[in-house]
Design an enzyme around this catalytic site. Structure first.
Site, PDB file in Angstrom:
ATOM      1  N   SER A  22     -85.537  10.121   3.655  1.00  0.00           N
ATOM      2  CA  SER A  22     -84.930  11.199   4.427  1.00  0.00           C
ATOM      3  C   SER A  22     -83.804  10.675   5.321  1.00  0.00           C
ATOM      4  O   SER A  22     -83.916   9.631   5.942  1.00  0.00           O
ATOM      5  CB  SER A  22     -85.996  11.860   5.308  1.00  0.00           C
ATOM      6  OG  SER A  22     -85.412  12.802   6.165  1.00  0.00           O
ATOM      7  N   ASN A  70     -77.958   3.844  13.355  1.00  0.00           N
ATOM      8  CA  ASN A  70     -77.522   5.235  13.239  1.00  0.00           C
ATOM      9  C   ASN A  70     -78.072   6.078  14.381  1.00  0.00           C
ATOM     10  O   ASN A  70     -79.130   5.779  14.939  1.00  0.00           O
ATOM     11  CB  ASN A  70     -77.929   5.828  11.885  1.00  0.00           C
ATOM     12  CG  ASN A  70     -79.272   6.518  11.939  1.00  0.00           C
ATOM     13  OD1 ASN A  70     -79.366   7.685  12.334  1.00  0.00           O
ATOM     14  ND2 ASN A  70     -80.321   5.804  11.550  1.00  0.00           N
ATOM     15  N   GLY A  73     -78.641  12.315  14.769  1.00  0.00           N
ATOM     16  CA  GLY A  73     -79.051  13.458  15.582  1.00  0.00           C
ATOM     17  C   GLY A  73     -79.522  14.651  14.772  1.00  0.00           C
ATOM     18  O   GLY A  73     -79.451  15.802  15.209  1.00  0.00           O
ATOM     19  N   CYS A 131     -88.798  10.818  15.151  1.00  0.00           N
ATOM     20  CA  CYS A 131     -87.365  10.818  15.460  1.00  0.00           C
ATOM     21  C   CYS A 131     -87.153  10.981  16.960  1.00  0.00           C
ATOM     22  O   CYS A 131     -87.669  11.935  17.561  1.00  0.00           O
ATOM     23  CB  CYS A 131     -86.666  11.939  14.721  1.00  0.00           C
ATOM     24  SG  CYS A 131     -84.911  12.045  15.110  1.00  0.00           S
ATOM     25  N   ASN A 191     -90.379   4.588  10.146  1.00  0.00           N
ATOM     26  CA  ASN A 191     -89.061   5.082  10.506  1.00  0.00           C
ATOM     27  C   ASN A 191     -88.240   3.916  11.069  1.00  0.00           C
ATOM     28  O   ASN A 191     -88.675   2.774  11.024  1.00  0.00           O
ATOM     29  CB  ASN A 191     -89.177   6.221  11.525  1.00  0.00           C
ATOM     30  CG  ASN A 191     -88.060   7.243  11.381  1.00  0.00           C
ATOM     31  OD1 ASN A 191     -86.923   6.886  11.104  1.00  0.00           O
ATOM     32  ND2 ASN A 191     -88.383   8.506  11.575  1.00  0.00           N
ATOM     33  N   GLY A 216     -82.369  -1.163   7.280  1.00  0.00           N
ATOM     34  CA  GLY A 216     -81.765  -2.176   6.430  1.00  0.00           C
ATOM     35  C   GLY A 216     -82.694  -3.345   6.181  1.00  0.00           C
ATOM     36  O   GLY A 216     -83.844  -3.370   6.640  1.00  0.00           O
ATOM     37  N   GLY A 242     -88.351   1.060   4.615  1.00  0.00           N
ATOM     38  CA  GLY A 242     -87.828   0.210   5.682  1.00  0.00           C
ATOM     39  C   GLY A 242     -87.368  -1.116   5.122  1.00  0.00           C
ATOM     40  O   GLY A 242     -88.167  -2.036   4.962  1.00  0.00           O
TER      41      GLY A 242
END
Length: 301
Positions: A22, A70, A73, A131, A191, A216, A242
């Site tokens: 995602s 990143n 948002g 998030c 995440n 990354g 991940g």
């Protein structure tokens, strides 16, 4: 004979265990001219909220050594627009579609899930509970709220519900167990990791929000550890993510318990890497004379 790469993930038949992650693959159909999307195991959409979101100001992506930062948002068109043309295009690809959703309250998640319940094209829902863009405190760090969200979405949904959790906890196994007890059908680990970078030419942060999420290759060892810790205590399947860059990486995640894997940053660098990862898994299994990818799930343990 080529190895069997198919897996049954929470009741969903995947032709192989490789999914998009995602937030890194748009709504899922935009790269149809670059790769053969029907070869994927499944597509996880960018996170959808109830109302449209414009996201954070630019700059919101920064390349750093070993990965990427990143702070997008959760830019998206909102659920009512998503179930129109985007979902129609996704349904024509021929692979399972998992919709990632987020909100600030349990009611937000429930309202989105109610709308999605009316569309048979959706195979599963991934709850973005990790998030930092919507609350100062991560939702999965607020256990009563996390449990309420999972229970309410399960009540509204006819498809498996996947909880995507943050690695920023003392015991990822315990947090995963709480999600399982609340009714989650599967877990996604993990995440991004909080990080920041400074431009020494301007003396300013590389991101508009100063801090962002790190992803990354550099995060893979930490993500592997999370999957390992959770697999030892869970009865529900795990999507490992991940730092997934190669077929070898995918196999590593599966050896510690992931039943499927999702590819994020690598697909931004090279969309074709998704296909290379699928082929890479098959190549390793063939070299080892392993007939099915199911044989390697949790094999290290």
């Amino acid at each position: 004979m080529n190895p069997d790469l198919s897996v049954n993930f929470a009741g969903i038949k995947l032709k192989n265990p490789v999914l998009t992650a995602s937030g890194t693959f748009g709504y899922g159909y935009e790269l149809a001219d670059l790769i053969l999307l029907k070869r994927l195991g499944g597509i996880v959409t960018k996170t959808i909220t109830f109302e449209p979101r414009s996201g954070n100001p630019q700059p919101r992506i920064a390349e750093v050594e070993g990965g990427m930062l990143n702070t997008i948002g959760l830019q998206n068109i909102g659920v009512k627009a998503f179930v129109g043309e985007p979902l129609e295009k996704l349904s024509k690809i021929g692979v399972p579609v998992f919709v990632s959703i987020a909100g600030s309250t349990a009611d937000d998640y429930f309202k989105i899930a109610e709308i999605l319940a009316g569309y048979k094209e959706i195979a599963g829902i991934e709850l973005n509970l990790s998030c930092p863009n919507l609350k100062k405190k991560l939702i999965c760090h607020d256990l009563p709220l996390m449990k309420d969200i999972i229970r309410r979405v399960k009540k509204a949904s006819r498809v498996p519900v996947i909880a995507k959790l943050s690695p920023l906890v003392a015991d990822i196994g315990e947090l995963s167990l709480e999600a399982q007890k609340s009714g989650a059908d599967a877990i996604t680990l993990t995440n991004t990791y909080p990080a920041m970078a400074i431009d020494v030419k301007t003396f300013k942060p590389k991101l508009s929000t100063i801090k962002g999420g790190m992803s990354g290759a550099c995060v893979k060892p930490m993500s592997i550890r999370c999957v390992y810790d959770a697999y030892r205590v869970l009865k529900i399947p795990i999507i490992g993510c991940g730092g997934m860059m190669t077929g070898e990486d995918a196999v590593e995640f599966m050896l510690v318990g992931a039943k499927a894997v999702s590819v994020g940053t690598a697909s931004l660098l090279e969309p074709e890497c998704l296909i290379k990862i699928i082929d890479g898994i098959g190549k390793i299994l063939k070299e080892k004379r392993i007939k099915s990818v199911k044989e390697i799930i949790g094999k290290m343990l």
